[in-house]
Design a protein around this motif. Structure first.
Motif, mmCIF file in Angstrom:
data_model
loop_
_atom_site.group_PDB
_atom_site.id
_atom_site.type_symbol
_atom_site.label_atom_id
_atom_site.label_comp_id
_atom_site.label_asym_id
_atom_site.label_seq_id
_atom_site.Cartn_x
_atom_site.Cartn_y
_atom_site.Cartn_z
ATOM 1 N N GLY A 158 0.913 -1.263 -0.030
ATOM 2 C CA GLY A 158 0.011 -0.195 0.024
ATOM 3 C C GLY A 158 0.895 1.187 -0.050
ATOM 4 N N ARG A 159 0.514 2.352 -0.755
ATOM 5 C CA ARG A 159 1.076 3.543 -0.911
ATOM 6 C C ARG A 159 0.328 4.535 -0.147
ATOM 7 N N GLY A 160 0.888 5.714 0.066
ATOM 8 C CA GLY A 160 0.214 6.907 0.846
ATOM 9 C C GLY A 160 -1.147 7.119 0.393
ATOM 10 N N GLY A 161 -2.323 7.199 0.817
ATOM 11 C CA GLY A 161 -3.500 7.648 0.579
ATOM 12 C C GLY A 161 -4.373 6.171 -0.081
ATOM 13 N N SER A 162 -3.545 5.184 0.079
ATOM 14 C CA SER A 162 -4.315 3.858 -0.488
ATOM 15 C C SER A 162 -5.110 3.166 0.833
ATOM 16 N N LEU B 183 -6.515 2.409 5.746
ATOM 17 C CA LEU B 183 -5.781 3.040 4.975
ATOM 18 C C LEU B 183 -4.411 3.501 5.616
ATOM 19 N N ARG B 184 -3.596 3.883 4.595
ATOM 20 C CA ARG B 184 -2.266 4.532 4.778
ATOM 21 C C ARG B 184 -2.146 6.073 4.667
ATOM 22 N N ARG B 185 -2.142 6.546 5.408
ATOM 23 C CA ARG B 185 -1.843 8.182 5.633
ATOM 24 C C ARG B 185 -0.574 8.706 5.992
ATOM 25 N N ARG B 186 -0.284 9.946 5.913
ATOM 26 C CA ARG B 186 0.933 10.370 6.454
ATOM 27 C C ARG B 186 0.318 11.144 7.950
ATOM 28 N N ALA B 187 1.361 11.295 8.724
ATOM 29 C CA ALA B 187 1.206 11.644 10.247
ATOM 30 C C ALA B 187 0.628 13.151 10.155
ATOM 31 N N ALA B 188 -0.637 13.093 11.021
ATOM 32 C CA ALA B 188 -1.043 14.440 11.127
ATOM 33 C C ALA B 188 -0.389 15.571 12.066
ATOM 34 N N PRO B 189 -0.522 16.688 12.229
ATOM 35 C CA PRO B 189 0.330 17.445 13.275
ATOM 36 C C PRO B 189 0.047 17.065 14.515
ATOM 37 N N GLY B 190 0.926 17.037 15.103
ATOM 38 C CA GLY B 190 0.963 16.275 16.632
ATOM 39 C C GLY B 190 1.411 14.949 16.755
ATOM 40 N N GLU B 191 1.371 14.140 15.576
ATOM 41 C CA GLU B 191 1.600 12.835 15.779
ATOM 42 C C GLU B 191 3.196 12.792 15.024
ATOM 43 N N PRO B 192 4.037 11.688 15.781
ATOM 44 C CA PRO B 192 5.326 11.422 15.288
ATOM 45 C C PRO B 192 5.277 11.528 13.657
ATOM 46 N N PRO B 193 6.495 11.991 13.006
ATOM 47 C CA PRO B 193 6.581 11.841 11.787
ATOM 48 C C PRO B 193 6.572 10.303 11.131
ATOM 49 N N GLY B 194 6.338 10.383 9.909
ATOM 50 C CA GLY B 194 6.009 9.136 9.229
ATOM 51 C C GLY B 194 4.717 8.732 8.809
ATOM 52 N N ASP B 195 4.610 7.755 7.807
ATOM 53 C CA ASP B 195 3.430 7.263 7.549
ATOM 54 C C ASP B 195 2.600 6.471 8.671
#
Length: 386
Positions: free
Chosen positions: A217-221, A232-244
């Motif tokens: 799975g890629r980002g957004g899938s 789903l796979r998403r990017r980290a939201a503000p306040g979450e540790p970096p990374g998918d």
């Protein structure tokens, strides 16, 4: 904390209606648990049940018949918010104690019925197995205890890898790296435990699909699994540790996740909340123009303007520095890797009926984002996916 609740609940709630003739055993059970869960939440308490050793034995055997693995074999002894103080006591022992102590109780007529699988297991299959293999029941219960210990170890590991459960318990997320760094066998153990925290029970096919999705799975899938749940796979939201991050969403989250659809008012008084987004007024502007341009979660809005705040609609277009003639917001969503499921509730800020800001996604060509202008009121938008 809180007292356990069980049989009598006084005036705290209305019990479920009598079952409809022909209604399944699972439907009856779901109605009971829904009722007890509502009462427990009202009192900030935990549900306590009278499940006994016999109930555990019957449940384990039924799960074996359905092909359950180690996770399912723990049955009623699995880690749970439900309290089961009599799991080590037989049904006969409990009945004798009730008679001795003069405790009134009711015998469920379904206990002697063979209409459902549990009754047939209780009255036919288990006596036959015990007669053919003396000690069968003790052996099965010992295996269930080992499975419960294993499940507790798995739950501790899930806690350690940074799994986050939303207050609604309908969404659960975890760092993608935590699953990518383990083996296929490890993912097959972890995915059911992670999904269970969102109230999703994975079947064997769903587990296999998620094991593959972990690395494919890629980002957004996204992928649909058992019970109409979505992962789903998403990017980290503000306040979450970096990374998918991988996110599990129970089906009920999709039906009507947001009640706020539009707001109209002065730029000095944006609402503190809009759907799953918080709006925080900043006391100072960004330190530089470049910082203001790069942070798409922050924007200055002219003082004294009437501002409209509404959710995104499919036809929305916005004029940006890269597309001065206008471009569909949906294309910016794709570039920002915003999952399609989140877009219908994503806020759009309008001034003079023109979109000027889609927080975290894009900022319009006419949006004033330069610091040092006293007539600007600066806001930061902070999403809360819970």
């Amino acid at each position: 904390g809180g007292a356990a609740v069980g049989g009598g609940v006084g005036g705290a709630g209305r019990p479920p209606p009598p079952p409809t003739p022909g209604q399944s055993e699972a439907a009856w059970r779901a109605a009971r648990w829904d009722f007890l869960g509502r009462i427990a939440r009202a009192f900030k308490a935990r549900v306590a049940t009278a499940h006994t050793r016999d109930d555990q034995l019957e449940t384990v055997v039924m799960r074996l018949l359905r092909g359950a693995g180690a996770r399912g074999m723990a049955a009623l002894a699995a880690p749970s918010r439900v309290v089961r103080p009599w799991l080590g006591v037989s049904r006969a022992e409990l009945a004798r104690w009730a008679v001795l102590e003069k405790v009134a109780y009711l015998e469920d007529p379904m206990n002697v019925s063979r209409a459902f699988l549990r009754g047939r297991v209780r009255h036919e299959l288990l006596p036959a197995l015990e007669a053919a293999t003396p000690g069968f029941s003790d052996q099965i219960l010992a295996i269930a205890d080992q499975a419960a210990t294993w499940r507790r170890d798995v739950e501790r590991h899930v806690d350690a890898i940074g799994v986050v459960v939303a207050p609604s318990c309908e969404r659960v997320s975890c760092p993608a790296a935590a699953l990518e760094s383990t083996t296929r066998e490890g993912r097959a153990v972890l995915w059911p435990a992670i999904c269970a925290r969102a109230g999703v029970t994975l079947d064997a096919k769903g587990t296999r699909e998620l094991v593959k999705f972990t690395t494919a799975g890629r980002g957004g899938s996204r992928i649909l699994v058992s019970g109409a749940a979505i992962v789903l796979r998403r990017r980290a939201a503000p306040g979450e540790p970096p990374g998918d991050r991988f996110e599990v969403r129970r089906a009920s989250s999709q039906r009507s996740p947001h009640s706020t659809r539009a707001w109209l008012g002065a730029s000095e008084a944006l609402p503190p909340r809009f759907g799953r987004f918080r709006w925080r007024r900043l006391h100072t502007a960004p330190s530089s123009a470049s910082a203001a341009e790069q942070d798409l979660w922050t924007m200055g809005i002219p003082r004294g303007e009437q501002v409209a705040l509404r959710v995104w609609t499919a036809g929305d277009r916005i004029r940006t520095a890269g597309a001065p003639a206008g471009r569909r917001v949906t294309r910016y969503f794709s570039e920002a890797h915003v999952p399609a499921l989140d877009r219908p509730s994503w806020p759009v800020v309008l001034v003079d009926n023109e979109p000027v800001w889609v927080p975290g996604v894009c900022r319009g060509l006419t949006a004033p984002s330069r610091p040092g202008r006293p007539e600007l009121i600066w806001y930061r938008c902070e999403p809360e996916f819970d």
